[in-house]
Design a protein around this motif. Structure first.
Motif, short mmCIF file in Angstrom:
data_model
loop_
_atom_site.label_atom_id
_atom_site.label_comp_id
_atom_site.label_asym_id
_atom_site.label_seq_id
_atom_site.Cartn_x
_atom_site.Cartn_y
_atom_site.Cartn_z
N MET A 96 0.83 -1.20 0.00
CA MET A 96 0.00 0.00 0.00
C MET A 96 0.87 1.27 0.00
SD MET A 96 -3.11 -0.82 -0.27
CE MET A 96 -4.35 -2.07 -0.01
N GLU A 97 1.98 1.22 0.67
CA GLU A 97 2.87 2.38 0.71
C GLU A 97 3.50 2.66 -0.65
OE1 GLU A 97 4.31 2.06 5.40
OE2 GLU A 97 5.56 1.27 3.76
N GLU A 98 3.59 1.64 -1.48
CA GLU A 98 4.18 1.80 -2.80
C GLU A 98 3.20 2.36 -3.84
OE1 GLU A 98 5.50 -2.09 -3.68
OE2 GLU A 98 7.23 -2.03 -2.30
N GLN A 99 1.94 2.48 -3.48
CA GLN A 99 0.94 2.97 -4.41
C GLN A 99 1.09 4.48 -4.63
OE1 GLN A 99 -0.96 0.69 -6.07
NE2 GLN A 99 0.41 -0.63 -4.87
N PRO A 100 0.60 4.99 -5.77
CA PRO A 100 0.70 6.43 -6.05
C PRO A 100 -0.02 7.26 -4.99
CG PRO A 100 0.09 5.22 -8.04
CD PRO A 100 0.01 4.24 -6.90
N ALA A 101 0.35 8.52 -4.91
CA ALA A 101 -0.22 9.40 -3.89
C ALA A 101 -1.71 9.64 -4.09
CB ALA A 101 0.52 10.74 -3.88
N ASN A 102 -2.20 9.49 -5.32
CA ASN A 102 -3.61 9.74 -5.60
C ASN A 102 -4.45 8.47 -5.60
OD1 ASN A 102 -2.54 8.63 -7.90
ND2 ASN A 102 -3.40 10.13 -9.31
N GLU A 103 -3.91 7.38 -5.10
CA GLU A 103 -4.66 6.12 -5.03
C GLU A 103 -5.39 6.07 -3.68
OE1 GLU A 103 -6.52 2.89 -5.12
OE2 GLU A 103 -5.01 2.90 -3.54
N PRO A 104 -6.72 6.13 -3.66
CA PRO A 104 -7.44 6.30 -2.40
C PRO A 104 -7.51 5.06 -1.51
CG PRO A 104 -8.98 6.14 -4.23
CD PRO A 104 -7.62 6.17 -4.82
N PHE A 105 -7.64 3.88 -2.09
CA PHE A 105 -7.81 2.68 -1.27
C PHE A 105 -6.58 2.39 -0.42
CE2 PHE A 105 -10.93 2.22 -4.59
CZ PHE A 105 -12.03 1.70 -3.93
N SER A 106 -5.42 2.63 -0.99
CA SER A 106 -4.19 2.40 -0.21
C SER A 106 -4.08 3.39 0.94
CB SER A 106 -2.97 2.53 -1.13
OG SER A 106 -2.89 3.82 -1.71
N LYS A 107 -4.54 4.62 0.74
CA LYS A 107 -4.47 5.62 1.80
C LYS A 107 -5.42 5.29 2.93
CE LYS A 107 -1.40 7.59 -0.56
NZ LYS A 107 -1.32 6.48 -1.52
N ILE A 108 -6.57 4.74 2.61
CA ILE A 108 -7.52 4.32 3.64
C ILE A 108 -6.93 3.17 4.46
CG2 ILE A 108 -9.78 3.28 4.03
CD1 ILE A 108 -10.78 4.78 1.56
N ALA A 109 -6.33 2.20 3.77
CA ALA A 109 -5.73 1.07 4.47
C ALA A 109 -4.56 1.52 5.36
CB ALA A 109 -5.26 0.03 3.46
N LEU A 110 -3.74 2.43 4.87
CA LEU A 110 -2.60 2.90 5.64
C LEU A 110 -3.05 3.68 6.88
CD1 LEU A 110 -0.17 4.06 2.80
CD2 LEU A 110 0.06 2.07 4.30
N ASP A 111 -4.08 4.49 6.76
CA ASP A 111 -4.59 5.21 7.92
C ASP A 111 -5.13 4.24 8.97
OD1 ASP A 111 -3.92 7.51 6.65
OD2 ASP A 111 -5.93 8.37 6.60
N CYS A 112 -5.79 3.21 8.50
CA CYS A 112 -6.31 2.20 9.42
C CYS A 112 -5.17 1.47 10.13
CB CYS A 112 -7.19 1.22 8.65
SG CYS A 112 -7.93 -0.07 9.68
N ALA A 113 -4.16 1.07 9.37
CA ALA A 113 -3.02 0.37 9.96
C ALA A 113 -2.28 1.25 10.96
CB ALA A 113 -2.08 -0.11 8.86
N GLN A 114 -2.11 2.51 10.62
CA GLN A 114 -1.43 3.43 11.53
C GLN A 114 -2.23 3.65 12.81
OE1 GLN A 114 -0.79 6.91 9.14
NE2 GLN A 114 0.76 5.92 7.85
N ALA A 115 -3.55 3.73 12.68
CA ALA A 115 -4.40 3.90 13.86
C ALA A 115 -4.31 2.68 14.76
CB ALA A 115 -5.84 4.14 13.44
N ALA A 116 -4.33 1.48 14.17
CA ALA A 116 -4.23 0.26 14.97
C ALA A 116 -2.88 0.17 15.66
CB ALA A 116 -4.45 -0.97 14.08
N ALA A 117 -1.80 0.52 14.95
CA ALA A 117 -0.47 0.48 15.55
C ALA A 117 -0.33 1.52 16.65
CB ALA A 117 0.59 0.69 14.47
#
Length: 259
Positions: A96-117
């Motif tokens: 997900m971190e390797e996805q482009p900056a304008n890719e929305p699904f990866s940003k949603i997943a990353l925010d979720c993972a960061q919140a859990a961590a």
């Protein structure tokens, strides 16, 4: 006989004059009328420039949003499927971190993972006492979905505004052209076609320009709203699965995933 000849010549001259007058209803005559009269210059040019700005902005947002929606729709299923098919959660997050900056699904997943961590790192603190893991992840997901949804809506307000107002802006030019025709009739005392052809032609051109600007904007707005509605549904589905995964360790109906 002489009277008949003069009548025929007069009729021919009148027909020729009307034909000549009708040639004054084109766009070149519109430019001439706008330059010749100072008041006409201000009003008509203001209307014309406003319509041009509206049209340029509408086509810009139409092209940008068309490209953006096409890219998002083309990559959505691949990004989501790859995330869930990756056996290790860390590898999935790295993908997900390797996805482009304008890719929305990866940003949603990353925010979720960061919140859990973040919640896990602060176990025993006031944060954990105030919000449990599920609530904290849910709040992060809501914020992420709202942010990415807002990005998809960029330019829709402009398209909606142009679609709603451009006909009336063109109508302003139409009213002004008809007003000019009436003024000319009053000044010359004639209501012939050669007296009103120019102002009426200007009025018709302004009406056509207003519709030409508004119709593509309305069509683009409706198309993007429908496309965004489908993307929002995918956001919600993905967000619910992410919430289940990071809150419980597995998606609903699946065997717990390796983390």
């Amino acid at each position: 006989m002489l009277q008949d000849i003069l009548l025929i010549a007069s009729s021919a001259g009148g027909a020729a004059g009307n034909a000549q007058a009708l040639t004054e209803m084109g766009f070149s005559n519109l430019m001439h009328e706008m330059i010749a009269d100072p008041v006409e210059f201000l009003v008509s040019w203001a209307v014309l420039i406003m319509l041009v700005v509206m049209s340029v902005g509408s086509w810009w947002f139409t092209i940008v949003n068309a490209i953006k929606n096409t890219v998002v729709a083309a990559r959505a299923d691949t990004v989501v499927r790859t995330f869930w098919e990756t056996p290790n959660a860390q590898d999935a997050i790295r993908f997900m971190e390797e996805q482009p900056a304008n890719e929305p699904f990866s940003k949603i997943a990353l925010d979720c993972a960061q919140a859990a961590a973040h919640h896990q790192r602060h176990e025993g603190s006031r944060l954990v006492d105030a919000l449990n893991r599920s609530e904290f992840i849910d709040r992060a997901l809501r914020q992420a979905v709202t942010r990415e949804s807002a990005r998809l809506e960029n330019g829709l307000t402009w398209l909606a505004t142009v679609g709603a107002t451009a006909p009336f802006v063109g109508l302003l030019g139409t009213v002004w052209g008809i007003y000019g025709a009436l003024i000319r009739i009053g000044a010359t005392g004639q209501a012939s076609i050669d007296a009103v052809a120019g102002p009426v032609g200007e009025a018709l051109i302004m009406t056509a320009l207003g519709l030409f600007v508004a119709i593509p904007a309305v069509l683009a707005y409706n198309a993007f709203v429908r496309a965004n509605r489908n993307t929002y549904a995918k956001f919600d589905t993905f967000a619910h699965d992410l919430h289940d995964f990071f809150a419980t360790g597995s998606r609903v109906g699946e065997v717990p995933a390796k983390r």
